[in-house]
Enzyme design. Structure first.
Site, PDB file in Angstrom:
ATOM      1  N   ARG A   1      24.850 -30.215   7.832  1.00 43.39           N
ATOM      2  CA  ARG A   1      24.130 -31.135   8.717  1.00 43.39           C
ATOM      3  C   ARG A   1      24.452 -30.788  10.166  1.00 43.39           C
ATOM      4  O   ARG A   1      25.267 -29.904  10.422  1.00 43.39           O
ATOM      5  CB  ARG A   1      24.603 -32.559   8.447  1.00 43.39           C
TER       6      ARG A   1
ATOM      7  N   GLU B   1      46.259 -25.268  -2.814  1.00 43.52           N
ATOM      8  CA  GLU B   1      46.182 -24.326  -1.699  1.00 43.52           C
ATOM      9  C   GLU B   1      47.546 -24.164  -1.074  1.00 43.52           C
ATOM     10  O   GLU B   1      48.355 -25.090  -1.084  1.00 43.52           O
ATOM     11  CB  GLU B   1      45.245 -24.868  -0.604  1.00 43.52           C
TER      12      GLU B   1
ATOM     13  N   HIS C   1      42.971 -36.673  10.491  1.00 49.16           N
ATOM     14  CA  HIS C   1      41.832 -35.832  10.132  1.00 49.16           C
ATOM     15  C   HIS C   1      40.542 -36.214  10.841  1.00 49.16           C
ATOM     16  O   HIS C   1      39.465 -35.737  10.487  1.00 49.16           O
ATOM     17  CB  HIS C   1      41.598 -35.806   8.611  1.00 49.16           C
TER      18      HIS C   1
ATOM     19  N   LYS D   1      34.565 -28.742  -3.766  1.00 47.32           N
ATOM     20  CA  LYS D   1      35.437 -27.777  -3.091  1.00 47.32           C
ATOM     21  C   LYS D   1      35.719 -26.529  -3.923  1.00 47.32           C
ATOM     22  O   LYS D   1      35.761 -25.426  -3.385  1.00 47.32           O
ATOM     23  CB  LYS D   1      36.768 -28.440  -2.727  1.00 47.32           C
TER      24      LYS D   1
ATOM     25  N   GLU E   1      33.559 -24.648   8.368  1.00 49.62           N
ATOM     26  CA  GLU E   1      34.885 -25.013   8.880  1.00 49.62           C
ATOM     27  C   GLU E   1      35.936 -24.066   8.322  1.00 49.62           C
ATOM     28  O   GLU E   1      35.972 -23.798   7.119  1.00 49.62           O
ATOM     29  CB  GLU E   1      35.236 -26.453   8.479  1.00 49.62           C
TER      30      GLU E   1
ATOM     31  N   ASN F   1      29.819 -28.083   6.333  1.00 50.85           N
ATOM     32  CA  ASN F   1      29.120 -29.339   6.566  1.00 50.85           C
ATOM     33  C   ASN F   1      27.642 -29.011   6.729  1.00 50.85           C
ATOM     34  O   ASN F   1      27.246 -28.280   7.636  1.00 50.85           O
ATOM     35  CB  ASN F   1      29.659 -30.043   7.807  1.00 50.85           C
TER      36      ASN F   1
ATOM     37  N   GLU G   1      35.517 -25.570   4.370  1.00 47.83           N
ATOM     38  CA  GLU G   1      34.343 -26.201   3.767  1.00 47.83           C
ATOM     39  C   GLU G   1      33.138 -26.026   4.668  1.00 47.83           C
ATOM     40  O   GLU G   1      33.260 -25.596   5.817  1.00 47.83           O
ATOM     41  CB  GLU G   1      34.594 -27.690   3.505  1.00 47.83           C
TER      42      GLU G   1
HETATM   43  P1  ADP Z   1      38.019 -33.329   3.582  1.00 46.91           P
HETATM   44  O1  ADP Z   1      36.846 -32.791   2.820  1.00 46.91           O
HETATM   45  O2  ADP Z   1      38.640 -34.519   2.904  1.00 46.91           O
HETATM   46  O3  ADP Z   1      37.755 -33.519   5.045  1.00 46.91           O
HETATM   47  P2  ADP Z   1      39.280 -30.745   4.090  1.00 46.91           P
HETATM   48  O4  ADP Z   1      39.472 -29.768   2.989  1.00 46.91           O
HETATM   49  O5  ADP Z   1      38.165 -30.497   5.037  1.00 46.91           O
HETATM   50  O6  ADP Z   1      39.169 -32.213   3.446  1.00 46.91           O
HETATM   51  O7  ADP Z   1      40.636 -30.895   4.913  1.00 46.91           O
HETATM   52  C1  ADP Z   1      40.802 -31.911   5.875  1.00 46.91           C
HETATM   53  C2  ADP Z   1      41.910 -31.539   6.849  1.00 46.91           C
HETATM   54  O8  ADP Z   1      43.142 -31.328   6.167  1.00 46.91           O
HETATM   55  C3  ADP Z   1      41.652 -30.262   7.644  1.00 46.91           C
HETATM   56  O9  ADP Z   1      40.908 -30.487   8.819  1.00 46.91           O
HETATM   57  C4  ADP Z   1      43.059 -29.791   7.949  1.00 46.91           C
HETATM   58  O10 ADP Z   1      43.533 -30.454   9.115  1.00 46.91           O
HETATM   59  C5  ADP Z   1      43.864 -30.251   6.761  1.00 46.91           C
HETATM   60  N1  ADP Z   1      44.005 -29.169   5.742  1.00 46.91           N
HETATM   61  C6  ADP Z   1      43.116 -28.813   4.805  1.00 46.91           C
HETATM   62  N2  ADP Z   1      43.555 -27.777   4.062  1.00 46.91           N
HETATM   63  C7  ADP Z   1      44.773 -27.471   4.535  1.00 46.91           C
HETATM   64  C8  ADP Z   1      45.775 -26.479   4.178  1.00 46.91           C
HETATM   65  N3  ADP Z   1      45.589 -25.627   3.184  1.00 46.91           N
HETATM   66  N4  ADP Z   1      46.894 -26.468   4.917  1.00 46.91           N
HETATM   67  C9  ADP Z   1      47.117 -27.339   5.920  1.00 46.91           C
HETATM   68  N5  ADP Z   1      46.239 -28.282   6.290  1.00 46.91           N
HETATM   69  C10 ADP Z   1      45.074 -28.353   5.616  1.00 46.91           C
END
Ligand code: ADP
Length: 623
Positions: free
Chosen positions: A297, A200, A235, A116, A275, A295, A293
């Site tokens: 694929r 974040e 999630h 990340k 995303e 994905n 992030e």
């Molecule tokens: P992972 O790689 O574990 O899926 P992500 O970074 O994609 O983690 O985040 C997963 C979920 O967490 C997102 O879909 C969102 O719903 C929530 N999320 C991520 N970052 C934030 C943020 N800065 N503020 C609020 N919710 C967040």
């Protein structure tokens, strides 16, 4: 164009890939585990290779076996689908090293987006907006705390190596920071072997917006517009749609352009998804959408993009992997109508989304209403080894409200049984007022979980019709004793019915039904509100004998009895714990449905049990 393709996956996505490959005249090779020997994806392919036991880590996750299967069958290329090995850069490299074509991005692109912090740093350099926060090298608790204070609370601590929603902590105030940091680090170290974190700003009213991108080996990248996947539970996406509600042309232009820059920054080839997280508190605005992030694929929800663009994304993947240029330029792509997808799962939303394992006896859907992407058919088994998704139900209509209505109609008409599905939950969610108005955020489901997961009773009308279908069942007397003539009142008879969830209903019928001449059925289905109720005659109150479903404690899925908390002959009260079952790594307590006596006890601690095995029988207390 490649001539033969091995699909390193199972279920609906394997079937989906085979469908397109077949249309393009490509020979298809499936792989399968012990549990999937009779699966639809195996029978749909031209050839199939057995690769090991049911557990995925001994079959679908073993790269060497898959490459060996490709070699043995002369496959030219490997498509990984999603999940399993699809984002494993080492596997992608091994496929290439074996002289095979990898239907996916270059291993270096997968790696670049894998961590990340590194991915975010790269995106900043490419001019892609990222969530405000701290990515620094200095991982001392003092520095992290100071950065969090500067960002302003709430903040989110994320493990840089995290994934699947793990390794994240929301922190409300400066005073809580140190403790959350320590616990996030412990989880990150044990889950990912890397305890580094980033911080974040926690986005309030978060919406999940993602953009489908596509690159080819000639350096071109296009986008195929956005999807909104804000309806999530823990999630996990539940309902996805394209386009995103409330997205205006200028905002779309900005976010899609950012996605193309992101893909170009990692030299991307094939299908990918960028995303974003959006702060939706004041609608979608370009300056409040940030990269989250990538994905690397094909995504589960790719069909909604296919529906609005008319593009077969799997065909594009196969063409690009064969070295062809992208089939369309950006200015040849446009959005047509509205598409929506619901993920139909074998799970009981009313019992904590407990997976419902077993045989799918009935499986029919109104195909004229919807696209059904599935790896399941009547007679298939939903096993505890893999994700219990049954199908993706996808509709494409002119407008969003028509799409919602179409999806609800499809869920209501579709019949899957006797195992329990989340269809009623999806139906209720699609009828949620905020969702219908396009006001979504990732917390919507959790906020209204209670209402969304309460299964209503069948309507009086439906029960009346069911009662008539059941009447006349040989050997059963449907009329209970309190029925009959009453002075100055129309003559009525009362029938008692019960459903598979142990609820009983009294149904009043006219005195003179012609139904005595009907053959009658033992069980009849009521399909309402996306739910399927299996209804049968219940034992008359206080009477002897009767239906075996009353008071029968059945195993909800195959599993192991961990403990038995009662003995035969013992009196029990409603809700009392009878035994604990372990299934799919979860413990599940089975309780008494009413006050009574343990009339029969078949469960023994340590024993393995099949689905629907009668573990005990509770008889109602006398009087
Ligand atoms: P992972 O790689 O574990 O899926 P992500 O970074 O994609 O983690 O985040 C997963 C979920 O967490 C997102 O879909 C969102 O719903 C929530 N999320 C991520 N970052 C934030 C943020 N800065 N503020 C609020 N919710 C967040």
């Amino acid at each position: 164009m490649i001539q033969s393709l091995l699909i390193a996956n199972r279920g609906e996505i394997a079937c989906r890939i085979i469908r397109t490959a077949r249309r393009l005249g490509i020979r298809t090779i499936a792989v399968y585990s012990d549990a999937d020997a009779k699966a639809l994806h195996v029978r749909s392919a031209d050839e199939a290779v057995h690769i090991g036991p049911a557990a995925a880590r001994e079959s679908y996750l073993v790269g060497e076996r898959i490459i060996a299967a490709a070699k043995a069958t002369g496959a030219e290329a490997i498509h990984p689908g999603y999940g399993f090995l699809s984002e494993n850069a080492e596997f992608a490299q091994a496929v290439l090293d074996a002289g095979l074509v990898w239907v996916g991005p270059k291993p270096a692109s997968i790696t670049a987006m894998g961590l990340k912090d590194a991915a975010k740093a790269r995106m900043i350099a490419a001019g892609v907006p990222v969530t405000p926060g701290y990515l620094g090298e200095d991982q001392s608790p003092e520095r992290l705390q100071a950065e969090a204070d500067a960002i302003g609370y709430p903040v989110l601590i994320k493990a840089v190596a995290g994934g699947g929603g793990k390794g994240m902590r929301r922190v409300e105030s400066s005073a809580d920071f140190a403790e959350s940091l320590a616990s996030c680090r412990r989880e990150a170290a044990s889950s990912f072997g890397d305890d580094r974190v980033l911080i974040e700003k926690y986005i309030l009213s978060p919406r999940h917006i993602e953009v489908q991108v596509f690159g080819d080996s000639h350096g071109d990248v296009v986008h195929l517009f956005e999807r909104d996947c804000s309806l999530q539970r823990r999630h996990q996406k539940v309902i996805e749609e394209a386009p995103a509600p409330g997205m205006d042309a200028a905002t779309r232009e900005a976010v899609c352009a950012a996605a193309v820059r992101a893909a170009k920054a990692v030299d991307y080839e094939g299908a990918g998804t960028i995303e974003f997280i959006a702060d939706g508190s004041e609608g979608l605005r370009a300056d409040r959408i940030w990269f989250m992030e990538m994905n690397t694929r094909l995504q589960v929800e790719h069909p909604v993009t296919e529906e609005i663009t008319g593009v077969d994304l799997v065909e594009w993947q196969l063409r690009v992997a064969s070295g062809e240029p992208l089939p369309k330029r950006q200015d040849e792509l446009s959005i047509n109508g509205w598409a929506m997808e619901a993920r139909l799962y074998a799970e009981d939303a009313t019992r904590g989304f407990l997976p419902s394992i077993g045989r799918v006896e009935d499986f029919t859907f109104p195909h004229y209403r919807a696209r059904i992407d599935t790896g399941v058919e009547a007679g298939a088994e939903i096993t505890p080894f893999y994700d219990p998704m049954i199908a993706k139900v996808i509709v494409h209509r002119d407008t969003r409200s028509e799409a919602i209505a179409g999806l609800r109609e499809t869920l209501e008409e579709g019949v899957v049984g006797p195992l329990i599905t989340n269809s009623g939950f999806l139906w209720r969610l699609l009828g949620h007022a905020a969702f219908e108005a396009g006001v979504v955020d990732t917390g919507l489901i959790e906020r209204d979980l209670e209402t969304l997961t309460t299964r209503p009773e069948p309507s009086t009308e439906a029960l009346g019709l069911a009662a008539m279908r059941l009447a006349g069942t040989p050997g059963l007397t449907p009329w209970s004793s309190q029925s009959g003539l009453r002075m100055n009142a129309p003559a009525r008879r009362t029938m008692r019915l019960s459903d598979q969830f142990g609820r009983t209903f009294a149904v009043d019928l006219p005195q003179e039904p012609a139904i005595d001449y009907w053959p009658g059925e033992d069980v009849t289905g009521i399909d309402e509100g996306g739910e399927r109720f299996l209804v049968r005659l219940a034992r008359a109150e206080g009477g002897a004998g009767g239906s075996a479903t009353d008071g029968a404690i059945l195993s909800p899925m195959p599993g192991k009895v961990i403990s038995v908390d009662v003995s035969a002959g013992q009196s029990v009260t409603k809700g009392q714990k009878l035994m604990v079952l372990e299934a799919m790594k979860m413990e599940h307590a089975l309780t008494a449905p009413f006050d009574g006596v343990v009339a029969e006890l078949n469960a023994v601690a340590g024993a393995q049990v099949q689905v629907e095995a009668v573990l005990a029988q509770i008889e109602k207390a006398e009087g």
